[in-house]
Design a protein around this motif. Structure first.
Motif, PDB file in Angstrom:
ATOM      1  N   LYS A 153       0.824  -1.200   0.000  1.00  0.00           N
ATOM      2  CA  LYS A 153       0.000   0.000   0.000  1.00  0.00           C
ATOM      3  C   LYS A 153       0.860   1.254   0.000  1.00  0.00           C
ATOM      4  CE  LYS A 153      -4.273   1.668   2.107  1.00  0.00           C
ATOM      5  NZ  LYS A 153      -5.283   1.442   3.160  1.00  0.00           N
ATOM      6  N   GLY A 154       1.897   1.279   0.811  1.00  0.00           N
ATOM      7  CA  GLY A 154       2.830   2.397   0.807  1.00  0.00           C
ATOM      8  C   GLY A 154       2.321   3.635   1.507  1.00  0.00           C
ATOM      9  N   PRO A 155       3.178   4.654   1.595  1.00  0.00           N
ATOM     10  CA  PRO A 155       2.781   5.904   2.263  1.00  0.00           C
ATOM     11  C   PRO A 155       1.727   6.663   1.474  1.00  0.00           C
ATOM     12  CG  PRO A 155       4.936   6.145   1.232  1.00  0.00           C
ATOM     13  CD  PRO A 155       4.581   4.693   1.128  1.00  0.00           C
ATOM     14  N   LEU A 156       1.032   7.546   2.180  1.00  0.00           N
ATOM     15  CA  LEU A 156      -0.035   8.347   1.583  1.00  0.00           C
ATOM     16  C   LEU A 156       0.562   9.436   0.698  1.00  0.00           C
ATOM     17  CD1 LEU A 156      -3.157   8.788   1.671  1.00  0.00           C
ATOM     18  CD2 LEU A 156      -2.721  10.448   3.471  1.00  0.00           C
ATOM     19  N   LYS A 159      -4.251  13.080   0.000  1.00  0.00           N
ATOM     20  CA  LYS A 159      -5.388  12.950   0.911  1.00  0.00           C
ATOM     21  C   LYS A 159      -6.661  13.426   0.233  1.00  0.00           C
ATOM     22  CE  LYS A 159      -2.789  13.545   5.223  1.00  0.00           C
ATOM     23  NZ  LYS A 159      -2.680  14.331   6.474  1.00  0.00           N
ATOM     24  N   TRP A 178      -7.271  -4.031   2.224  1.00  0.00           N
ATOM     25  CA  TRP A 178      -6.556  -3.875   0.959  1.00  0.00           C
ATOM     26  C   TRP A 178      -6.188  -5.202   0.302  1.00  0.00           C
ATOM     27  CZ3 TRP A 178      -6.684   0.785  -1.061  1.00  0.00           C
ATOM     28  CH2 TRP A 178      -5.879   1.089  -2.152  1.00  0.00           C
ATOM     29  N   ALA A 298      -7.943   7.663  -0.147  1.00  0.00           N
ATOM     30  CA  ALA A 298      -6.592   8.208  -0.271  1.00  0.00           C
ATOM     31  C   ALA A 298      -5.863   7.545  -1.438  1.00  0.00           C
ATOM     32  CB  ALA A 298      -5.821   7.976   1.019  1.00  0.00           C
ATOM     33  N   ASN A 300      -2.397   6.108  -2.529  1.00  0.00           N
ATOM     34  CA  ASN A 300      -1.171   5.640  -1.898  1.00  0.00           C
ATOM     35  C   ASN A 300      -0.084   5.352  -2.925  1.00  0.00           C
ATOM     36  OD1 ASN A 300      -3.628   4.519  -0.106  1.00  0.00           O
ATOM     37  ND2 ASN A 300      -1.892   5.003   1.206  1.00  0.00           N
TER      38      ASN A 300
END
Length: 355
Positions: A153-156, A159, A178, A298, A300
């Motif tokens: 998924k990783g960082p956002l 937003k 997810w 979001a 990602n």
């Protein structure tokens, strides 16, 4: 005239991909409003069937309709089965993740379709050919990208807009899963590739496009009805009193199903399953943007990285198909002028050439 004919399937597939992206967004909206994914599929298929029945009878006159036999009807049943399974798994996956992940996963369809086309001898494989190597490597790369978007998924990165951070976003976040959602979407993509192959085989024997699409939705409706009766116990999940549910179902049935599948089937008959499948990446930008703006989903890093990897494989498959088309034209010219009936658009699938 030839260029005009070649452009029409491209325009058609762009419109079909936009409709499909809208269908995913509509499904997410209805499910976030408490509607069962199985019921949503049932209502959408029913509306599409009602629209296509008179349309198919008007468009295909009695003298133009090929005779139905048991083999053709069984093929229609298989289309309905793949459609029922694919839609059920697909909407459940979207509900657990996001429409953005759903469209990203759809980019695996070209690779999966190529593998199935090879198995059913609808695609020529020559290990010494650069085009075959490109398509094979593109398929492997696409599969790798699918694993990335599913398991990383990783960082956002982006937003939701403040206006989108409402109660519906909270409902969606509570149900987000997810990995499971991505796995269900992978099953949906497999069913979609199988659907393209079976549809291409049927259209070679039964070219009445709208009738074929009607029977697909008819059998899908029957099968989905059985699933709903078994799986959906809450009466409120069937309700269409909410405007969100009603509008979503109408959009999905009219544009997301009847229009999208009808146009896709026409393009499929003109060009073949691989050409149709390579337009899958178009929905990513549309759906990802709408997911953030309207639902508060979001964006990602995993989706971006995975989509880039899958798109690389996607373009490798396109390049391979283009090389094959160029070589075919050169071969025809070397043996003398070909008739207009022998000329095919760019990226024409071999199944239509052999028809």
């Amino acid at each position: 005239m030839g260029a005009k004919v070649a452009v029409l399937p491209i325009v058609g597939m762009i419109m079909a991909e936009c409709a499909q992206a809208g269908r995913m967004i509509a499904g997410k909206a209805a499910m976030s409003n408490g509607m069962s994914s199985f019921v949503f599929v049932l209502y959408s298929n029913t509306i599409a069937s009602i629209i296509l029945l008179p349309s198919s009878l008007i468009f295909h006159r009695p003298q133009e309709r090929p005779p139905l036999n048991l083999s053709i009807v069984f093929g229609f049943f298989l289309l309905g089965l793949f459609g029922c399974l694919g839609q059920s798994f697909g909407y459940a996956g979207i509900n657990l993740s996001s429409p953005a992940l759903g469209t990203a996963m759809l980019n695996t369809v070209p690779g999966l379709t190529f593998v199935l086309a090879v198995i059913f001898r609808m695609e020529k494989v020559d290990c010494r050919s650069y085009s075959t190597l490109a398509k094979s490597m593109g398929t492997i790369i696409s599969m790798g990208g699918a694993f990335v978007v599913t398991y990383y998924k990783g960082p956002l990165l982006l937003k939701a807009l403040p206006s989108a951070s409402n109660s519906s976003h909270q409902v969606l976040s509570q149900h987000s899963n997810w990995v499971l959602g991505g796995s269900l979407l992978a099953v949906d993509c497999t069913m979609a590739s199988s659907w393209l192959i079976v549809q291409a085989l049927i259209l070679k024997k039964y070219p009445a496009k709208l009738i074929a699409v009607f029977f697909y939705f008819f059998f899908s409706t029957v099968l989905t009805s059985i699933v709903c009766l078994v799986m959906v116990k809450d009466p409120s999940a069937w309700s269409l009193k909410s405007n969100t549910r009603l509008v979503s179902v109408l959009f999905s049935g009219i544009l997301g199903h009847a229009f999208q599948v009808g146009v896709t089937t026409w393009c499929l008959q003109k060009t073949g399953p691989v050409f149709v499948s390579v337009f899958a990446p178009l929905g990513i930008v549309i759906t990802a943007t709408a997911s953030v703006v309207f639902f508060g989903d979001a964006l990602n890093l995993g989706i971006v990285i995975g989509a880039v990897i899958i798109a690389s494989g996607f373009y490798a498959v396109i390049w391979g198909k283009a090389q094959e088309a160029t070589k075919k034209v050169e071969d025809e010219e070397s043996f003398g002028p070909a008739s207009s009936s022998q000329k095919v658009p760019l990226l024409q699938n071999r199944s239509n050439v052999d028809a």
